[in-house]
Design a protein around this motif. Structure first.
Motif, PDB file in Angstrom:
ATOM      1  N   ARG A   9      -1.920   4.739  -1.017  1.00 22.29           N
ATOM      2  CA  ARG A   9      -2.548   5.194  -2.239  1.00 22.29           C
ATOM      3  C   ARG A   9      -1.633   5.047  -3.210  1.00 22.29           C
ATOM      4  O   ARG A   9      -0.378   4.940  -3.406  1.00 22.29           O
ATOM      5  CB  ARG A   9      -2.660   6.714  -1.936  1.00 22.29           C
ATOM      6  CG  ARG A   9      -3.621   7.219  -0.763  1.00 22.29           C
ATOM      7  CD  ARG A   9      -4.886   6.958  -1.221  1.00 22.29           C
ATOM      8  NE  ARG A   9      -5.845   7.505  -0.167  1.00 22.29           N
ATOM      9  CZ  ARG A   9      -6.975   7.139   0.035  1.00 22.29           C
ATOM     10  NH1 ARG A   9      -7.496   5.996  -0.488  1.00 22.29           N
ATOM     11  NH2 ARG A   9      -7.575   7.849   0.999  1.00 22.29           N
ATOM     12  N   ALA A  10      -2.003   4.693  -4.497  1.00 20.99           N
ATOM     13  CA  ALA A  10      -1.430   4.322  -5.848  1.00 20.99           C
ATOM     14  C   ALA A  10      -0.710   5.667  -6.287  1.00 20.99           C
ATOM     15  O   ALA A  10      -1.524   6.677  -6.331  1.00 20.99           O
ATOM     16  CB  ALA A  10      -2.046   3.645  -6.608  1.00 20.99           C
ATOM     17  N   LEU A  11       0.666   5.663  -6.523  1.00 23.89           N
ATOM     18  CA  LEU A  11       1.284   6.884  -7.134  1.00 23.89           C
ATOM     19  C   LEU A  11       1.442   6.559  -8.498  1.00 23.89           C
ATOM     20  O   LEU A  11       1.259   7.566  -9.559  1.00 23.89           O
ATOM     21  CB  LEU A  11       2.708   6.981  -6.366  1.00 23.89           C
ATOM     22  CG  LEU A  11       2.509   7.243  -4.880  1.00 23.89           C
ATOM     23  CD1 LEU A  11       3.910   7.520  -4.383  1.00 23.89           C
ATOM     24  CD2 LEU A  11       1.874   8.536  -4.415  1.00 23.89           C
ATOM     25  N   PHE A  12       2.103   5.297  -8.953  1.00 24.94           N
ATOM     26  CA  PHE A  12       2.321   5.137 -10.432  1.00 24.94           C
ATOM     27  C   PHE A  12       1.990   3.549 -10.627  1.00 24.94           C
ATOM     28  O   PHE A  12       2.316   3.047  -9.675  1.00 24.94           O
ATOM     29  CB  PHE A  12       3.888   5.302 -10.818  1.00 24.94           C
ATOM     30  CG  PHE A  12       4.222   6.705 -10.534  1.00 24.94           C
ATOM     31  CD1 PHE A  12       3.850   7.728 -11.632  1.00 24.94           C
ATOM     32  CD2 PHE A  12       5.021   7.164  -9.550  1.00 24.94           C
ATOM     33  CE1 PHE A  12       4.357   9.137 -11.358  1.00 24.94           C
ATOM     34  CE2 PHE A  12       5.497   8.337  -9.510  1.00 24.94           C
ATOM     35  CZ  PHE A  12       5.080   9.518 -10.416  1.00 24.94           C
ATOM     36  N   THR A  13       1.336   3.184 -11.758  1.00 24.97           N
ATOM     37  CA  THR A  13       1.283   1.727 -11.896  1.00 24.97           C
ATOM     38  C   THR A  13       1.791   1.406 -13.463  1.00 24.97           C
ATOM     39  O   THR A  13       1.396   2.298 -14.228  1.00 24.97           O
ATOM     40  CB  THR A  13      -0.388   1.367 -11.880  1.00 24.97           C
ATOM     41  OG1 THR A  13      -0.659   1.894 -10.511  1.00 24.97           O
ATOM     42  CG2 THR A  13      -0.724   0.135 -12.101  1.00 24.97           C
ATOM     43  N   VAL A  14       2.443   0.195 -13.612  1.00 21.31           N
ATOM     44  CA  VAL A  14       2.584  -0.318 -14.799  1.00 21.31           C
ATOM     45  C   VAL A  14       2.249  -1.592 -15.001  1.00 21.31           C
ATOM     46  O   VAL A  14       2.097  -2.522 -13.954  1.00 21.31           O
ATOM     47  CB  VAL A  14       3.980  -0.040 -15.084  1.00 21.31           C
ATOM     48  CG1 VAL A  14       4.640   1.413 -15.532  1.00 21.31           C
ATOM     49  CG2 VAL A  14       4.880  -0.849 -13.872  1.00 21.31           C
TER      50      VAL A  14
END
Length: 54
Positions: A9-14
């Motif tokens: 599961r994605a927590l943080f994306t940049v």
């Protein structure tokens, strides 16, 4: 770049669109992650220029 939990599961994306910003975004994103985790949690990460991080 995205930080994922063990369940993918994605927590943080940049969005990294230039090579010069890569190391800054890695350190900033990891710092944000550690602010949300208790001290007892272990974290493992892979990064393609990890040899530049001390």
């Amino acid at each position: 770049m995205t930080l994922l939990c063990c369940h993918d599961r994605a927590l943080f994306t940049v969005n990294i669109n230039t090579a010069g910003q890569g190391q800054h975004f890695v350190l900033t994103t990891l710092a944000k992650l550690f602010k949300h985790l208790p001290l007892t949690v272990g974290v493992h990460f892979l990064y393609n220029i990890g040899c530049q991080l001390h």
